[in-house]
Design an enzyme around this catalytic site. Sequence first.
Site, PDB file in Angstrom:
ATOM      1  N   THR A  34      34.560   0.058 -14.817  1.00  0.00           N
ATOM      2  CA  THR A  34      33.234   0.069 -15.436  1.00  0.00           C
ATOM      3  C   THR A  34      33.342  -0.745 -16.721  1.00  0.00           C
ATOM      4  OG1 THR A  34      33.704   1.968 -16.869  1.00  0.00           O
ATOM      5  CG2 THR A  34      32.919   2.457 -14.631  1.00  0.00           C
ATOM      6  N   ASP A  55      36.128   3.647  -6.658  1.00  0.00           N
ATOM      7  CA  ASP A  55      35.327   4.691  -7.293  1.00  0.00           C
ATOM      8  C   ASP A  55      35.867   6.066  -6.888  1.00  0.00           C
ATOM      9  OD1 ASP A  55      33.224   6.459  -7.995  1.00  0.00           O
ATOM     10  OD2 ASP A  55      31.727   4.884  -7.675  1.00  0.00           O
ATOM     11  N   SER A  79      32.766   8.582 -20.520  1.00  0.00           N
ATOM     12  CA  SER A  79      33.358   9.350 -21.617  1.00  0.00           C
ATOM     13  C   SER A  79      32.603   9.300 -22.937  1.00  0.00           C
ATOM     14  CB  SER A  79      34.789   8.847 -21.860  1.00  0.00           C
ATOM     15  OG  SER A  79      34.748   7.533 -22.399  1.00  0.00           O
ATOM     16  N   THR A 118      38.107  17.939 -22.061  1.00  0.00           N
ATOM     17  CA  THR A 118      37.838  17.785 -23.483  1.00  0.00           C
ATOM     18  C   THR A 118      37.494  19.128 -24.120  1.00  0.00           C
ATOM     19  OG1 THR A 118      36.143  16.931 -24.992  1.00  0.00           O
ATOM     20  CG2 THR A 118      35.500  17.133 -22.720  1.00  0.00           C
ATOM     21  N   ASP A 119      37.723  19.237 -25.429  1.00  0.00           N
ATOM     22  CA  ASP A 119      37.312  20.453 -26.148  1.00  0.00           C
ATOM     23  C   ASP A 119      35.787  20.539 -26.269  1.00  0.00           C
ATOM     24  OD1 ASP A 119      37.020  18.351 -27.946  1.00  0.00           O
ATOM     25  OD2 ASP A 119      38.140  19.300 -29.570  1.00  0.00           O
ATOM     26  N   GLU A 120      35.082  19.433 -25.968  1.00  0.00           N
ATOM     27  CA  GLU A 120      33.616  19.433 -26.128  1.00  0.00           C
ATOM     28  C   GLU A 120      32.926  20.380 -25.146  1.00  0.00           C
ATOM     29  OE1 GLU A 120      31.857  15.558 -26.851  1.00  0.00           O
ATOM     30  OE2 GLU A 120      33.779  14.801 -27.561  1.00  0.00           O
ATOM     31  N   LYS A 149      31.519  17.350 -17.995  1.00  0.00           N
ATOM     32  CA  LYS A 149      32.947  17.691 -18.056  1.00  0.00           C
ATOM     33  C   LYS A 149      33.133  19.191 -17.808  1.00  0.00           C
ATOM     34  CE  LYS A 149      36.013  15.409 -18.800  1.00  0.00           C
ATOM     35  NZ  LYS A 149      36.852  14.538 -17.921  1.00  0.00           N
ATOM     36  N   GLN A 189      34.510   1.230 -36.307  1.00  0.00           N
ATOM     37  CA  GLN A 189      34.500   0.953 -37.746  1.00  0.00           C
ATOM     38  C   GLN A 189      35.487  -0.178 -38.076  1.00  0.00           C
ATOM     39  OE1 GLN A 189      31.982   2.567 -38.713  1.00  0.00           O
ATOM     40  NE2 GLN A 189      32.083   3.899 -36.915  1.00  0.00           N
ATOM     41  N   LEU A 201      28.116   5.214 -40.463  1.00  0.00           N
ATOM     42  CA  LEU A 201      28.330   6.655 -40.378  1.00  0.00           C
ATOM     43  C   LEU A 201      27.049   7.329 -39.890  1.00  0.00           C
ATOM     44  CD1 LEU A 201      30.760   8.397 -41.110  1.00  0.00           C
ATOM     45  CD2 LEU A 201      29.934   8.430 -43.478  1.00  0.00           C
ATOM     46  N   TYR A 202      27.171   8.145 -38.823  1.00  0.00           N
ATOM     47  CA  TYR A 202      25.990   8.845 -38.315  1.00  0.00           C
ATOM     48  C   TYR A 202      25.605   9.965 -39.285  1.00  0.00           C
ATOM     49  CZ  TYR A 202      26.855   6.907 -33.599  1.00  0.00           C
ATOM     50  OH  TYR A 202      27.050   6.104 -32.513  1.00  0.00           O
ATOM     51  N   ARG A 209      36.023  16.310 -36.885  1.00  0.00           N
ATOM     52  CA  ARG A 209      36.748  16.173 -35.622  1.00  0.00           C
ATOM     53  C   ARG A 209      38.236  16.418 -35.876  1.00  0.00           C
ATOM     54  NH1 ARG A 209      32.221  16.557 -34.361  1.00  0.00           N
ATOM     55  NH2 ARG A 209      30.966  15.300 -32.934  1.00  0.00           N
ATOM     56  N   ARG A 268      23.035  11.272 -34.453  1.00  0.00           N
ATOM     57  CA  ARG A 268      23.012  11.472 -32.995  1.00  0.00           C
ATOM     58  C   ARG A 268      22.229  12.761 -32.696  1.00  0.00           C
ATOM     59  NH1 ARG A 268      28.955  12.205 -30.725  1.00  0.00           N
ATOM     60  NH2 ARG A 268      28.914   9.952 -30.459  1.00  0.00           N
TER      61      ARG A 268
HETATM   62  P1  NAD Z   1      37.438   5.633 -21.169  1.00  0.00           P
HETATM   63  O1  NAD Z   1      35.952   5.567 -21.093  1.00  0.00           O
HETATM   64  O2  NAD Z   1      38.158   4.762 -22.135  1.00  0.00           O
HETATM   65  O3  NAD Z   1      38.059   5.332 -19.732  1.00  0.00           O
HETATM   66  C1  NAD Z   1      37.523   5.865 -18.555  1.00  0.00           C
HETATM   67  C2  NAD Z   1      38.090   5.073 -17.379  1.00  0.00           C
HETATM   68  O4  NAD Z   1      37.585   5.656 -16.157  1.00  0.00           O
HETATM   69  C3  NAD Z   1      37.657   3.589 -17.377  1.00  0.00           C
HETATM   70  O5  NAD Z   1      38.758   2.769 -17.061  1.00  0.00           O
HETATM   71  C4  NAD Z   1      36.606   3.521 -16.273  1.00  0.00           C
HETATM   72  O6  NAD Z   1      36.548   2.261 -15.618  1.00  0.00           O
HETATM   73  C5  NAD Z   1      37.096   4.617 -15.336  1.00  0.00           C
HETATM   74  N1  NAD Z   1      36.018   5.174 -14.497  1.00  0.00           N
HETATM   75  C6  NAD Z   1      34.801   5.635 -14.901  1.00  0.00           C
HETATM   76  N2  NAD Z   1      34.102   6.065 -13.842  1.00  0.00           N
HETATM   77  C7  NAD Z   1      34.886   5.879 -12.742  1.00  0.00           C
HETATM   78  C8  NAD Z   1      34.724   6.136 -11.368  1.00  0.00           C
HETATM   79  N3  NAD Z   1      33.570   6.632 -10.874  1.00  0.00           N
HETATM   80  N4  NAD Z   1      35.729   5.834 -10.528  1.00  0.00           N
HETATM   81  C9  NAD Z   1      36.901   5.305 -10.997  1.00  0.00           C
HETATM   82  N5  NAD Z   1      37.101   5.026 -12.289  1.00  0.00           N
HETATM   83  C10 NAD Z   1      36.111   5.316 -13.155  1.00  0.00           C
HETATM   84  O7  NAD Z   1      37.769   7.174 -21.416  1.00  0.00           O
HETATM   85  P2  NAD Z   1      39.000   7.843 -22.174  1.00  0.00           P
HETATM   86  O8  NAD Z   1      38.653   8.010 -23.602  1.00  0.00           O
HETATM   87  O9  NAD Z   1      40.260   7.169 -21.778  1.00  0.00           O
HETATM   88  O10 NAD Z   1      38.957   9.305 -21.525  1.00  0.00           O
HETATM   89  C11 NAD Z   1      39.739   9.609 -20.365  1.00  0.00           C
HETATM   90  C12 NAD Z   1      39.571  11.081 -20.027  1.00  0.00           C
HETATM   91  O11 NAD Z   1      39.964  11.877 -21.144  1.00  0.00           O
HETATM   92  C13 NAD Z   1      38.115  11.462 -19.729  1.00  0.00           C
HETATM   93  O12 NAD Z   1      38.125  12.380 -18.660  1.00  0.00           O
HETATM   94  C14 NAD Z   1      37.636  12.144 -21.010  1.00  0.00           C
HETATM   95  O13 NAD Z   1      36.658  13.104 -20.720  1.00  0.00           O
HETATM   96  C15 NAD Z   1      38.930  12.773 -21.495  1.00  0.00           C
HETATM   97  N6  NAD Z   1      39.045  12.992 -22.945  1.00  0.00           N
HETATM   98  C16 NAD Z   1      38.852  11.958 -23.832  1.00  0.00           C
HETATM   99  C17 NAD Z   1      39.026  12.168 -25.194  1.00  0.00           C
HETATM  100  C18 NAD Z   1      38.867  11.041 -26.198  1.00  0.00           C
HETATM  101  O14 NAD Z   1      38.931  11.282 -27.425  1.00  0.00           O
HETATM  102  N7  NAD Z   1      38.697   9.780 -25.769  1.00  0.00           N
HETATM  103  C19 NAD Z   1      39.382  13.442 -25.667  1.00  0.00           C
HETATM  104  C20 NAD Z   1      39.579  14.482 -24.737  1.00  0.00           C
HETATM  105  C21 NAD Z   1      39.415  14.237 -23.383  1.00  0.00           C
HETATM  106  P1  TYD Z   2      32.934   9.534 -30.897  1.00  0.00           P
HETATM  107  O1  TYD Z   2      34.089   8.596 -31.065  1.00  0.00           O
HETATM  108  O2  TYD Z   2      31.749   9.062 -30.131  1.00  0.00           O
HETATM  109  O3  TYD Z   2      33.541  10.880 -30.272  1.00  0.00           O
HETATM  110  P2  TYD Z   2      32.827  12.322 -29.986  1.00  0.00           P
HETATM  111  O4  TYD Z   2      31.376  12.210 -30.217  1.00  0.00           O
HETATM  112  O5  TYD Z   2      33.128  12.541 -28.539  1.00  0.00           O
HETATM  113  O6  TYD Z   2      33.504  13.272 -30.914  1.00  0.00           O
HETATM  114  O7  TYD Z   2      32.427   9.983 -32.331  1.00  0.00           O
HETATM  115  C1  TYD Z   2      33.260  10.713 -33.215  1.00  0.00           C
HETATM  116  C2  TYD Z   2      32.392  11.133 -34.402  1.00  0.00           C
HETATM  117  O8  TYD Z   2      32.001   9.978 -35.142  1.00  0.00           O
HETATM  118  C3  TYD Z   2      31.104  11.825 -34.001  1.00  0.00           C
HETATM  119  O9  TYD Z   2      30.843  12.871 -34.939  1.00  0.00           O
HETATM  120  C4  TYD Z   2      30.047  10.739 -34.114  1.00  0.00           C
HETATM  121  C5  TYD Z   2      30.580   9.879 -35.237  1.00  0.00           C
HETATM  122  N1  TYD Z   2      30.264   8.421 -35.202  1.00  0.00           N
HETATM  123  C6  TYD Z   2      29.815   7.779 -36.374  1.00  0.00           C
HETATM  124  O10 TYD Z   2      29.621   8.408 -37.448  1.00  0.00           O
HETATM  125  N2  TYD Z   2      29.606   6.423 -36.336  1.00  0.00           N
HETATM  126  C7  TYD Z   2      29.789   5.689 -35.209  1.00  0.00           C
HETATM  127  O11 TYD Z   2      29.580   4.453 -35.232  1.00  0.00           O
HETATM  128  C8  TYD Z   2      30.244   6.360 -34.007  1.00  0.00           C
HETATM  129  C9  TYD Z   2      30.458   5.585 -32.728  1.00  0.00           C
HETATM  130  C10 TYD Z   2      30.483   7.734 -34.051  1.00  0.00           C
END
Ligand code: NAD
Ligand code: TYD
Length: 329
Positions: A34, A55, A79, A118-120, A149, A189, A201-202, A209, A268
């Site tokens: 994607t 997929d 994500s 995720t913790d969300e 999730k 950022q 900053l939102y 976090r 947001r």
């Molecule tokens: P990301 O968006 O960077 O990567 C997601 C990947 O999944 C991409 O390569 C995308 O192409 C692929 N993808 C999406 N839909 C797909 C589908 N239908 N079939 C096959 N591939 C598909 O996300 P990330 O930050 O690497 O997160 C990975 C996992 O970790 C997610 O499940 C997310 O919920 C979880 N997670 C992320 C965070 C974080 O801070 N980023 C924290 C906790 C948990």
């Molecule tokens: P994000 O990286 O989207 O993670 P999540 O919402 O899953 O925690 O955002 C982290 C925090 O930063 C969230 O409170 C939203 C805030 N944020 C900003 O303040 N400015 C930005 O440009 C973005 C993308 C997020």
Amino acid sequence: MLVTGGAGFIGANFVHYTLRHRPEYRICVLDKLTYAGDQASLRQVADRIRFVRGDVGDAATVDALVAESDVVVHFAAESHVDNSLHDPEPFLHSNVVGTYRLLEAVRRHGARLHHISTDEVYGDLPLTGTDRFTEETAYAPSSPYSATKAASDMLVRAWCRSYGVAATISNCANNYGPYQHVEKFIPRQITNVLTGGRARLYGTGEHVREWTHVDDHNAAVHLILSRGRVGETYLIGSGVERSNREIVETLLELLGLPRDDFDHVADRPGHDLRYSNDSTKIRTQLGWQPRYGDLRDGLAATVEWFHDNEWWWKAAKQATEERYRLLGR
Ligand code: NAD
Ligand code: TYD
């Protein structure tokens, strides 16, 4: 080992981590590529893995790949919270239907599954106070992202209990590190500044976090694979909490700018106030310890990585900022 979403941020780092620390695994990556997936994140290891573009919602593809795998680590997901607020449908497909397809294939072929979450899923906590999420906290997701999730976690639990599928779940706090998409807070950022723009900053920026380095997350996943108990859930988090404002101020300082050189932009909708994980279980039962203890050092390394790897993020930057312009952020 089948790694879904292995071209995304955490999945690609997981592939690199596994090849470095657990070279006995033969890895197949399944990724739809994607907007968030980038094969360039796997360029250095392309000749050591098999890559399948596909997929997780496609039953035939998933069945064929799971049939050849002993272990499946499931990262693939939509994500980003902001995208889910704008257009939730892909989140339902990839996060809910995708996990369902994988569970059915794992059930048929008897593979071991680890589901990345995720913790969300637990909603949020008050800004002040010492409350933390535990493995027993009730699910209360706020955004379409976290709701899908949460749904996927529930499917995994049900398939464990009803069909005896051998699965574990981990719910990690916010990650940072190399190869994170420029839509996310920290890379956005850094790359705003590197392209001559300003940090954004939102709202008030008081939201909190818990920041965990991606390699610490992936070390925890390997511990769960080797020592975790099937059917169990593990929370992962460094214990390092910062407000968004504190993060921006530190990043600006590391980039050589005044600490107040940022803009406040529209908040947001439904913005979760604070996340914080109690990770006692994985620390005491499996011996996990984060190695990236100093967040400032981790952020400095991340700034350096984005500075040195413009080739990796430049193309995505413009499209990402176009999307943010439409959202007024
Ligand atoms: P990301 O968006 O960077 O990567 C997601 C990947 O999944 C991409 O390569 C995308 O192409 C692929 N993808 C999406 N839909 C797909 C589908 N239908 N079939 C096959 N591939 C598909 O996300 P990330 O930050 O690497 O997160 C990975 C996992 O970790 C997610 O499940 C997310 O919920 C979880 N997670 C992320 C965070 C974080 O801070 N980023 C924290 C906790 C948990
Ligand atoms: P994000 O990286 O989207 O993670 P999540 O919402 O899953 O925690 O955002 C982290 C925090 O930063 C969230 O409170 C939203 C805030 N944020 C900003 O303040 N400015 C930005 O440009 C973005 C993308 C997020």
